[in-house]
Design a protein around this motif. Structure first.
Motif, PDB file in Angstrom:
ATOM      1  N   LEU A 135       2.420 -13.384  -4.773  1.00 47.76           N
ATOM      2  CA  LEU A 135       2.289 -12.125  -4.826  1.00 47.76           C
ATOM      3  C   LEU A 135       3.331 -11.372  -3.493  1.00 47.76           C
ATOM      4  N   LEU A 136       3.939 -12.483  -2.728  1.00 45.40           N
ATOM      5  CA  LEU A 136       4.946 -12.054  -1.932  1.00 45.40           C
ATOM      6  C   LEU A 136       6.013 -11.301  -2.546  1.00 45.40           C
ATOM      7  N   ALA A 137       6.484 -12.284  -2.803  1.00 41.04           N
ATOM      8  CA  ALA A 137       7.450 -11.671  -4.773  1.00 41.04           C
ATOM      9  C   ALA A 137       7.084 -10.794  -5.017  1.00 41.04           C
ATOM     10  N   MET A 138       6.007 -10.392  -6.243  1.00 46.64           N
ATOM     11  CA  MET A 138       5.621  -8.903  -6.084  1.00 46.64           C
ATOM     12  C   MET A 138       5.863  -7.883  -5.422  1.00 46.64           C
ATOM     13  N   SER A 139       5.237  -8.175  -3.599  1.00 49.91           N
ATOM     14  CA  SER A 139       5.316  -7.146  -2.654  1.00 49.91           C
ATOM     15  C   SER A 139       6.841  -6.938  -2.365  1.00 49.91           C
ATOM     16  N   LEU A 140       7.982  -7.751  -2.295  1.00 44.66           N
ATOM     17  CA  LEU A 140       8.700  -7.369  -2.196  1.00 44.66           C
ATOM     18  C   LEU A 140       9.506  -6.759  -2.776  1.00 44.66           C
ATOM     19  N   SER A 141       9.178  -7.123  -4.684  1.00 51.93           N
ATOM     20  CA  SER A 141       9.726  -6.330  -5.236  1.00 51.93           C
ATOM     21  C   SER A 141       9.952  -5.044  -5.818  1.00 51.93           C
ATOM     22  N   LEU A 142       7.894  -4.760  -5.407  1.00 55.22           N
ATOM     23  CA  LEU A 142       7.696  -3.591  -5.377  1.00 55.22           C
ATOM     24  C   LEU A 142       8.501  -2.350  -4.099  1.00 55.22           C
ATOM     25  N   PHE A 143       8.869  -3.639  -2.901  1.00 55.99           N
ATOM     26  CA  PHE A 143       8.629  -2.564  -1.479  1.00 55.99           C
ATOM     27  C   PHE A 143      10.526  -2.228  -2.447  1.00 55.99           C
ATOM     28  N   LEU A 144      11.321  -2.910  -2.902  1.00 58.19           N
ATOM     29  CA  LEU A 144      12.637  -2.646  -3.209  1.00 58.19           C
ATOM     30  C   LEU A 144      13.178  -1.529  -4.352  1.00 58.19           C
ATOM     31  N   SER A 145      11.979  -1.233  -5.272  1.00 64.44           N
ATOM     32  CA  SER A 145      11.460  -0.591  -6.480  1.00 64.44           C
ATOM     33  C   SER A 145      11.000   0.930  -6.336  1.00 64.44           C
ATOM     34  N   GLY A 146      10.156   0.459  -5.582  1.00 66.04           N
ATOM     35  CA  GLY A 146       8.780   1.885  -5.049  1.00 66.04           C
ATOM     36  C   GLY A 146       8.059   1.419  -6.327  1.00 66.04           C
ATOM     37  N   GLY A 147       7.228   3.138  -6.614  1.00 68.20           N
ATOM     38  CA  GLY A 147       6.514   3.219  -7.418  1.00 68.20           C
ATOM     39  C   GLY A 147       6.604   3.439  -8.773  1.00 68.20           C
ATOM     40  N   GLY A 148       8.132   4.034  -8.986  1.00 69.57           N
ATOM     41  CA  GLY A 148       8.413   3.794 -10.324  1.00 69.57           C
ATOM     42  C   GLY A 148       8.076   5.156 -11.018  1.00 69.57           C
ATOM     43  N   PRO A 149       8.288   5.554 -12.154  1.00 67.73           N
ATOM     44  CA  PRO A 149       7.938   6.802 -12.915  1.00 67.73           C
ATOM     45  C   PRO A 149       6.418   6.889 -12.430  1.00 67.73           C
ATOM     46  N   TYR A 150       5.737   6.105 -13.312  1.00 68.34           N
ATOM     47  CA  TYR A 150       4.357   6.408 -13.652  1.00 68.34           C
ATOM     48  C   TYR A 150       3.159   5.778 -12.360  1.00 68.34           C
ATOM     49  N   SER A 151       4.174   7.003 -11.380  1.00 76.07           N
ATOM     50  CA  SER A 151       2.989   6.790  -9.862  1.00 76.07           C
ATOM     51  C   SER A 151       2.945   8.010  -9.632  1.00 76.07           C
ATOM     52  N   LEU A 152       1.750   7.787  -8.519  1.00 71.25           N
ATOM     53  CA  LEU A 152       1.193   9.375  -7.972  1.00 71.25           C
ATOM     54  C   LEU A 152       2.093  10.086  -7.123  1.00 71.25           C
ATOM     55  N   ARG A 153       2.325   9.326  -6.841  1.00 73.41           N
ATOM     56  CA  ARG A 153       3.700  10.195  -5.902  1.00 73.41           C
ATOM     57  C   ARG A 153       4.901  10.976  -6.443  1.00 73.41           C
ATOM     58  N   HIS A 154       5.291   9.929  -7.579  1.00 77.05           N
ATOM     59  CA  HIS A 154       6.277  10.291  -9.162  1.00 77.05           C
ATOM     60  C   HIS A 154       5.403  11.845  -9.255  1.00 77.05           C
TER      61      HIS A 154
ATOM     62  N   ILE B 144       5.657   0.998   1.680  1.00 72.50           N
ATOM     63  CA  ILE B 144       4.444   1.097   3.378  1.00 72.50           C
ATOM     64  C   ILE B 144       4.274  -0.329   2.744  1.00 72.50           C
ATOM     65  N   VAL B 145       3.022   0.357   1.452  1.00 73.24           N
ATOM     66  CA  VAL B 145       2.088  -0.312   1.998  1.00 73.24           C
ATOM     67  C   VAL B 145       2.604  -2.275   1.354  1.00 73.24           C
ATOM     68  N   SER B 146       3.301  -2.301   0.573  1.00 70.64           N
ATOM     69  CA  SER B 146       3.746  -3.593   0.217  1.00 70.64           C
ATOM     70  C   SER B 146       4.264  -4.417   1.485  1.00 70.64           C
ATOM     71  N   VAL B 147       4.992  -3.139   2.306  1.00 69.41           N
ATOM     72  CA  VAL B 147       5.556  -3.936   3.505  1.00 69.41           C
ATOM     73  C   VAL B 147       4.963  -4.603   4.394  1.00 69.41           C
ATOM     74  N   LEU B 148       3.335  -4.128   4.501  1.00 79.78           N
ATOM     75  CA  LEU B 148       2.393  -4.250   5.192  1.00 79.78           C
ATOM     76  C   LEU B 148       1.164  -5.163   3.789  1.00 79.78           C
TER      77      LEU B 148
END
Length: 142
Positions: free
Chosen positions: A103-122, A71-75
């Motif tokens: 930064l746009l490319a990185m944000s889009l990559s994060l949108f496609l991949s999510g936060g990954g296993p080293y994230s608080l959500r995971h 969500i944040v990466s879309v914003l």
């Protein structure tokens, strides 16, 4: 050679989060009224400066923690596209909008991949914590 794709994802998430947090912090610490005046000078509502500043500030923290990454990466992507179209397009690539594109490319990559296993959500999902939007509560599955 052994690869570490999740560490790469973590690195991107941390850098994007820190950069956006820094931009949001700067907007508020230097006087958000200046940013609002700039927004009005380019034909946007000054109120939008507050929205962008809060997205950058709070979104940066969430991105660093790995919460709501998609969500944040879309914003973030929306802010960057707006900046590219409304402000940066006349500045040229070098010394102009190359950071915004990166930064746009990185944000889009994060949108496609999510936060990954080293994230608080995971970590929260792994521990059985889920967010229920129907009840607006956080519940622990047993």
């Amino acid at each position: 050679m052994k690869t570490y794709p999740y560490l790469g994802l973590l690195t991107i998430r941390l850098i994007v989060g820190m950069l956006f947090f820094a931009h949001g912090f700067f907007k508020f610490s230097e006087g958000i009224a200046n940013t609002a005046a700039f927004f009005e000078a380019i034909g946007l509502s000054g109120f939008l400066a507050y929205v962008v500043g809060l997205i950058e500030l709070i979104g940066g923290v969430l991105m660093i923690l790995g919460l709501g990454t998609r969500i944040v990466s879309v914003l973030f992507s929306s802010i960057l596209i707006g900046a590219l179209i409304l402000v940066k397009r006349s500045t040229g690539m070098l010394g102009g909008y190359e950071l915004d594109i990166a930064l746009l490319a990185m944000s889009l990559s994060l949108f496609l991949s999510g936060g990954g296993p080293y994230s608080l959500r995971h970590y929260m999902v792994k521990k059985g914590w889920t967010l229920s939007f129907q009840q607006n509560t956080v519940m622990k599955d047993k």
